[in-house]
Scaffold this motif. Structure first.
Motif, PDB file in Angstrom:
ATOM      1  N   GLU A 243       1.168  -1.017  -0.140  1.00  0.00           N
ATOM      2  CA  GLU A 243      -0.201   0.141  -0.187  1.00  0.00           C
ATOM      3  C   GLU A 243       0.548   1.029  -0.324  1.00  0.00           C
ATOM      4  OE1 GLU A 243      -2.911   0.030  -0.730  1.00  0.00           O
ATOM      5  OE2 GLU A 243      -3.655  -1.715  -0.041  1.00  0.00           O
ATOM      6  N   ARG A 244       1.787   1.529   0.837  1.00  0.00           N
ATOM      7  CA  ARG A 244       2.833   2.685   0.303  1.00  0.00           C
ATOM      8  C   ARG A 244       3.725   2.683  -0.617  1.00  0.00           C
ATOM      9  NH1 ARG A 244       7.676   1.707   3.627  1.00  0.00           N
ATOM     10  NH2 ARG A 244       7.576   3.632   3.715  1.00  0.00           N
ATOM     11  N   SER A 245       4.265   1.632  -0.800  1.00  0.00           N
ATOM     12  CA  SER A 245       4.706   1.624  -2.441  1.00  0.00           C
ATOM     13  C   SER A 245       3.278   1.868  -3.763  1.00  0.00           C
ATOM     14  CB  SER A 245       5.580  -0.112  -2.868  1.00  0.00           C
ATOM     15  OG  SER A 245       6.083  -0.151  -1.625  1.00  0.00           O
TER      16      SER A 245
ATOM     17  N   ALA B 127      -7.919   5.087  -1.576  1.00  0.00           N
ATOM     18  CA  ALA B 127      -8.587   4.988   0.392  1.00  0.00           C
ATOM     19  C   ALA B 127      -7.606   6.041   0.569  1.00  0.00           C
ATOM     20  CB  ALA B 127      -8.540   3.360  -0.084  1.00  0.00           C
ATOM     21  N   ASP B 128      -6.614   6.331   0.072  1.00  0.00           N
ATOM     22  CA  ASP B 128      -4.978   6.971   0.567  1.00  0.00           C
ATOM     23  C   ASP B 128      -5.408   8.321   0.625  1.00  0.00           C
ATOM     24  OD1 ASP B 128      -2.887   7.950   1.712  1.00  0.00           O
ATOM     25  OD2 ASP B 128      -1.942   6.378   0.176  1.00  0.00           O
TER      26      ASP B 128
ATOM     27  N   ARG C 226      -5.118  11.188  -2.519  1.00  0.00           N
ATOM     28  CA  ARG C 226      -6.502  11.950  -2.612  1.00  0.00           C
ATOM     29  C   ARG C 226      -6.315  13.548  -3.039  1.00  0.00           C
ATOM     30  NH1 ARG C 226      -9.338   9.181   1.024  1.00  0.00           N
ATOM     31  NH2 ARG C 226      -9.703  10.788   2.483  1.00  0.00           N
ATOM     32  N   ALA C 227      -5.176  13.874  -2.308  1.00  0.00           N
ATOM     33  CA  ALA C 227      -5.008  14.935  -1.276  1.00  0.00           C
ATOM     34  C   ALA C 227      -4.417  15.787  -2.383  1.00  0.00           C
ATOM     35  CB  ALA C 227      -4.231  15.413  -0.188  1.00  0.00           C
ATOM     36  N   ASP C 228      -3.493  14.793  -2.883  1.00  0.00           N
ATOM     37  CA  ASP C 228      -2.237  15.196  -4.317  1.00  0.00           C
ATOM     38  C   ASP C 228      -2.643  15.107  -5.421  1.00  0.00           C
ATOM     39  OD1 ASP C 228      -0.212  15.011  -2.286  1.00  0.00           O
ATOM     40  OD2 ASP C 228       0.928  13.831  -3.098  1.00  0.00           O
TER      41      ASP C 228
ATOM     42  N   SER D 199     -19.075   5.635   1.715  1.00  0.00           N
ATOM     43  CA  SER D 199     -18.539   4.917   2.867  1.00  0.00           C
ATOM     44  C   SER D 199     -17.378   4.193   3.012  1.00  0.00           C
ATOM     45  CB  SER D 199     -19.536   4.055   3.793  1.00  0.00           C
ATOM     46  OG  SER D 199     -20.350   4.553   4.267  1.00  0.00           O
ATOM     47  N   THR D 200     -16.694   3.328   1.488  1.00  0.00           N
ATOM     48  CA  THR D 200     -15.878   3.098   1.499  1.00  0.00           C
ATOM     49  C   THR D 200     -15.481   3.752   0.366  1.00  0.00           C
ATOM     50  OG1 THR D 200     -17.093   1.033   2.168  1.00  0.00           O
ATOM     51  CG2 THR D 200     -15.470   0.434   0.185  1.00  0.00           C
ATOM     52  N   LEU D 201     -13.988   4.143  -0.160  1.00  0.00           N
ATOM     53  CA  LEU D 201     -13.580   4.472  -1.523  1.00  0.00           C
ATOM     54  C   LEU D 201     -12.519   3.783  -2.048  1.00  0.00           C
ATOM     55  CD1 LEU D 201     -12.950   8.139  -0.139  1.00  0.00           C
ATOM     56  CD2 LEU D 201     -14.569   7.626  -1.411  1.00  0.00           C
ATOM     57  N   GLY D 202     -12.280   3.957  -2.795  1.00  0.00           N
ATOM     58  CA  GLY D 202     -11.083   3.124  -3.384  1.00  0.00           C
ATOM     59  C   GLY D 202     -11.131   1.720  -3.883  1.00  0.00           C
ATOM     60  N   PHE D 203     -10.065   0.999  -4.960  1.00  0.00           N
ATOM     61  CA  PHE D 203     -10.476  -0.243  -5.163  1.00  0.00           C
ATOM     62  C   PHE D 203     -10.962  -2.031  -4.312  1.00  0.00           C
ATOM     63  CE2 PHE D 203      -9.288   1.860  -9.347  1.00  0.00           C
ATOM     64  CZ  PHE D 203      -9.969   2.393 -10.022  1.00  0.00           C
ATOM     65  N   ALA D 204     -10.170  -0.997  -2.953  1.00  0.00           N
ATOM     66  CA  ALA D 204      -9.818  -2.071  -2.579  1.00  0.00           C
ATOM     67  C   ALA D 204     -11.158  -2.924  -1.613  1.00  0.00           C
ATOM     68  CB  ALA D 204      -9.243  -1.863  -1.438  1.00  0.00           C
TER      69      ALA D 204
END
Length: 991
Positions: A448-450, A533-534, A538-540, A606-611
């Motif tokens: 996830e960090r990568s 999800a991160d 999203r901010a960047d 309530s849930t974001l991202g592809f995860a």
């Protein structure tokens, strides 16, 4: 026992003064002039004796060296005279110098090795060496292996002298020794011996370059800049610049003299001047491949002397190498730098080499030196591959910021209009792959960090790429204006930075950019990052999206035409086409539809991202451009060549199809009412407000038609009956604040005083949203920290504040005359369009380009066939190829001669086919599918040269009887006969 002395030996002996006068012949130590003339005359007229003369002189040099090493002063004087004789012979017999080459080089090598500390002997030997390098044609290099080894050994001795270190504190001796060695290297780099055989350029360059880099990296940058300016103003002598084009008879060999004792010794500036002249001369005569060898030699040398730690010197060296290389070969400099970076991509930890090479690449791209023949697509593909590899090794790798700057700096070199758009498409394609498949790493948390770091790196590089192109374009315009108006001060030149023209209302004239802007169709693939999800991603991305809407997206709108005086070319017809595009849909409208859909999801889901709804599968793409690992990650462990080939194929259908499927499922699950479990933070709502504000300010017509329905739906989502939960109340207040402030922006944009009044009253409540931060494009910074929803002291009474009446706001904007004039719609039509039932799913369907046979803006029928469909090997599509060119007299002749099947396959039906020219193609509208059955058109194949084929060609030429059912249509339908329009209409089906 010799009874007589050979004539050539007698001539040589006569050139020496008597043995008793050897010591008094100094300090010149010259041979007798008259006897030397006799010797050179004899040698030039009897070329066959040159080999014997050379052999005799070589024996004398070796004998004098042995005695001089033992302290014999007379032998030293004799050695100096012998070297002078050899130089005179080489100069006078320049046409046949190849016969004298081997003894000459051996003599020079023997003298240097025997007397390494005697500067006078070394200077005389260096003069002999430069004489040979001046007149040789270099053909002996590689042909005579013994001579080649002797020459390389001699060159190594001069290279060692050029970087010698004084054992004492006497820097004068060191500088004198280095100057002699650099003078000899000057002769080597201006000699055909270096350029005659490409196989021998590399070993010689690996000997010369280390000697130069030692001096360069020991000299201060200020002195290097000063010397480089002197070299630019006063270049090397015309002899050294044009030696390769001059005939041998016209060349002159430079004479090297040792510094006179008692005078002020040579300074560091003198040594640096000689060193940089050698380097500039070497690069100025090298082709692309040879420049690559020079760069490789520099890399090896910097590794030995630990020059990678001197970052400023590395930058300076890279810039000067690019500047001094020939114009058409400069591309080799950044290409080789990037290749060297790729070679070190698997090093576990960051080294000074990575930092220095990345800085050198950025320096070359940002320097004013133009680069031609540069494959920007290969460069950016390699840089992306390297970035992903470093992220896979360590998400916190310190090389990543430098690599982002490398990608961004590539935007300073724009050589064709679509270059930035192509590079951006490459970046967005790789960004999409990373978003879906991630980057191969360690455990789940490490992956996830990568993934997050990789996306942020590519986003930063993408924004820096576009900003660099704009800054470079603006700088070029400044220089052009200053050059066209000498002595005049340009208004733009007084600004130290690129002016903020984004908020301008049309009062300042800005020259259009010479590059094509990144189209919304390309950027639309990245909108899913709004719902990642991160939060850091999203901010960047929100900040990147703000910059894109400001600077890249087309802003040609009807409102802009209404607010300023239009030239004749931008009259009512142009305004009408812009309005029709905004009302009926164009690329910008589709982009904004998708944008509003994802913003709604971000605000309410309530849930974001592809995860949550997607697990990457290792299924290969349709064209196999990216290999997936066992867990569906991008395989970055492939070789650089494979990674480069994979990165250059930007179309990846399978990941995009999976991404579209997940996005549609996520949009379909968006709630109609907001809940306390929504995932958005206060920072997310601040980004939503900033994005909607800039959309309505920069794209007023498009933003109004696509954004108002979403605002109404977003406001309706806050109408929750059970609002006792504090978190839910905070979320409702944040959304209402966003809606009210966006309505205020709409009112100010369209000058609606009534709407401004309503929205101002609702927007006067204390804000519960943080201020959106700013990031400098092209720079990778630390991840942003999110701000959670909270109630401050000033917002305790916000629940009792006045809410915005959306119905009144809608009525006010519909009644605005400016809106009706800009859109060309009346109040009722606007009401139906703006108050329609809006859902994220419906907006997403409107964001997909629909196939149509009619172009509303051009008013003509257009056949649109998918590129993926045309790539299929289908014989039925060959009927479309018949109309790629016209039919001429040659076709008629071939039909008459019976060669149509061989020379013109376009006139032959190879198989029964289904034509799509007269029928509407299958069109997918959301979940419904409209199809129309077509009948296969079969034609009996005529025999070669048959009357049917000839008649068909005549009909196509318009000579014979016209066939009403022919698939060929007239180029100008208006010129057809009037009775053709009165023909009965035959439907494609029967009731």
């Amino acid at each position: 026992m010799h009874l007589f002395t050979p004539n050539h030996v007698q001539l040589i002996q006569a050139c020496y003064p008597p043995s008793a006068a050897l010591l008094t012949s100094g300090p010149e130590y010259k041979p007798n002039a008259q006897e030397l003339s006799r010797l050179t005359y004899y040698a030039s007229n009897k070329v066959g004796k040159l080999n014997k003369l050379g052999g005799e002189l070589e024996k004398r040099v070796k004998a004098d060296c042995r005695r001089a090493q033992a302290g014999n002063i007379r032998a030293r004087a004799s050695l100096l005279i012998t070297l002078a004789i050899i130089r005179a012979l080489a100069s006078e017999c320049r046409r046949d110098i190849s016969l004298l080459s081997s003894p000459l080089i051996v003599s020079v090598d023997s003298a240097i090795s025997a007397m390494p500390s005697d500067l006078e002997v070394i200077a005389r030997a260096a003069s002999v060496f430069t004489t040979w390098t001046t007149y040789t044609d270099g053909h002996l290099m590689g042909v005579d292996s013994t001579f080649t080894q002797e020459y390389i050994a001699t060159l190594q001795r001069f290279s060692a002298m050029s970087r010698v270190e004084s054992k004492t504190r006497d820097h004068e001796i060191r500088n004198r020794t280095r100057l002699i060695g650099l003078a000899a290297l000057t002769g080597a780099v201006t000699s055909e011996a270096l350029y005659s055989a490409s196989s021998h350029f590399k070993p010689q360059a690996s000997i010369i370059i280390p000697a130069l880099l030692v001096t360069i990296f020991e000299t201060k940058l200020q002195l290097l800049e000063h010397v480089a300016a002197i070299i630019k103003e006063k270049p090397t002598s015309p002899y050294l610049e044009e030696f390769r084009s001059r005939p041998t008879i016209e060349r002159r060999a430079a004479s090297i003299h040792v510094h006179v004792d008692g005078d002020k010794g040579p300074s560091e500036e003198d040594v640096a001047n000689a060193c940089l002249r050698v380097l500039s001369s070497l690069l100025g005569h090298s082709n692309g491949a040879q420049v690559g060898y020079v760069m490789q030699a520099a890399f090896d040398s910097l590794e030995e002397i630990q020059g990678w730690n001197k970052l400023d010197h590395c930058r300076w060296f890279a810039q000067k190498v690019a500047d001094w290389t020939q114009y058409q070969y400069r591309y080799a400099v950044p290409t080789r730098l990037v290749e060297r970076l790729l070679e070190a991509q698997d090093v576990p930890s960051t080294t000074p080499l990575h930092i220095a090479l990345a800085a050198m690449v950025t320096m070359v791209f940002t320097s004013p030196t133009p680069l031609v023949n540069l494959s920007t697509s290969d460069i950016i593909s390699n840089l992306i591959t390297l970035t992903l590899r470093r992220v896979a090794i360590d998400p916190d790798d310190s090389t990543l910021p430098a690599l982002v700057q490398c990608i961004a700096s590539l935007g300073t070199h724009v050589y064709y209009a679509d270059q930035i758009q192509d590079l951006a498409a490459e970046l967005i394609s790789r960004l999409t792959l990373v978003e879906i498949n991630g980057v191969k790493g360690g455990g789940k948390g490490e992956k996830e960090r990568s993934r997050s770091t990789a996306i942020r790196c590519l986003l930063a590089g993408l924004m820096g790429l576009m900003r660099a192109a704009d800054d470079h374009d603006f700088t070029d315009d400044q220089e052009t204006q200053e050059q066209s108006k000498p002595g005049a001060t340009s208004a733009a030149s007084t600004s130290k930075a690129l002016p903020d023209l984004l908020g301008d209302k049309g009062h300042t004239h800005v020259r259009p950019s010479r590059r094509t802007r990144v189209s919304p169709e390309i950027w639309q693939d990245t909108l899913t990052l709004l719902c990642d999800a991160d939060f850091a991603v999203r901010a960047d991305y929100a900040l990147a999206l703000l910059s894109y809407v400001k600077s890249e997206i087309p802003k040609r709108s009807a409102l802009a035409d209404l607010k300023r005086l239009r030239p004749l070319a931008d009259g009512p017809s142009r305004q009408g086409s812009s309005t029709a595009a905004a009302v009926h849909g164009d690329s910008t409208s589709r982009f904004l539809n998708a944008l509003h859909a994802y913003l709604y999801v971000l605000a309410t889901c309530s849930t974001l991202g592809f995860a949550s709804g997607f697990s990457p599968s290792p299924s290969p793409s349709t064209n196999g451009d990216t290999s997936l690992g066992a867990n569906g990650d991008i395989n970055v462990d492939d070789s650089p060549a494979q990674s480069q080939a994979a990165g250059r194929r930007s179309m990846n259908f399978a990941p995009r199809q999976r991404k579209a499927s997940v996005a549609q499922r996520m949009l379909g699950q968006a709630p109609s009412r907001v809940s306390a479990t929504a995932s958005a933070f206060a920072s997310d709502y601040a980004h939503i407000l900033a994005i909607l504000t800039i959309v309505h300010e920069q794209l007023p017509v498009h933003g109004l038609l696509t954004g108002v329905p979403m605002l109404l739906a977003l406001d309706a989502a806050t109408q929750v009956d059970d609002a006792d939960d504090d978190i839910l109340q905070l979320r409702q207040e944040a959304i209402k604040e966003v809606v009210a402030k966006v309505w205020l922006v709409i009112g100010k944009t369209w000058d609606s005083s009534e709407l401004i009044k309503f929205a101002s009253e609702a927007s006067q409540v204390p804000s519960c949203l943080p201020t959106a931060s700013e990031i400098k494009p092209g720079h990778l910074v630390a991840p942003q920290e999110c701000v959670h929803l909270s109630r401050g002291d000033s917002s305790s009474d916000s629940s009792s504040s006045k809410c915005l009446d959306t119905e009144a706001a809608l009525t006010a904007i519909i009644a605005c005359p400016t809106v009706q004039l800009a859109t060309g719609l009346d109040g009722q039509t606007l009401l139906r369009k703006l108050a329609c039932q809006w859902t994220p799913e419906s907006a997403f369907k409107d964001a997909v380009e629909k196939s149509s046979n009619y172009d509303a803006l051009r008013g003509e029928s257009v056949l649109k066939i998918s590129p993926a469909l045309m790539a299929i090997e289908n014989l039925s599509l060959q009927s479309l190829g018949r109309f790629t060119r016209g039919v001429g007299v040659t076709d008629l002749r071939e039909a008459l001669e019976g060669r149509s099947s061989m020379s013109n396959p376009a006139l032959v039906n190879k198989a029964p086919s289904i034509s799509t020219l007269d029928h509407a193609s299958t069109v997918l509208h959301g979940d419904s599918m409209s199809t129309r059955t077509t009948r296969p058109r079969t034609k009996k194949r005529q025999s070669p040269g048959g009357p049917g084929e000839v008649r068909d060609v005549l009909n196509r030429l318009g000579i014979g009887k016209q066939n009403a059912n022919s698939l060929l249509k007239a180029s100008f339908p208006s010129l057809q006969k009037s009775d053709a329009r009165s023909s009965p209409f035959n439907p494609p089906y029967k009731a």
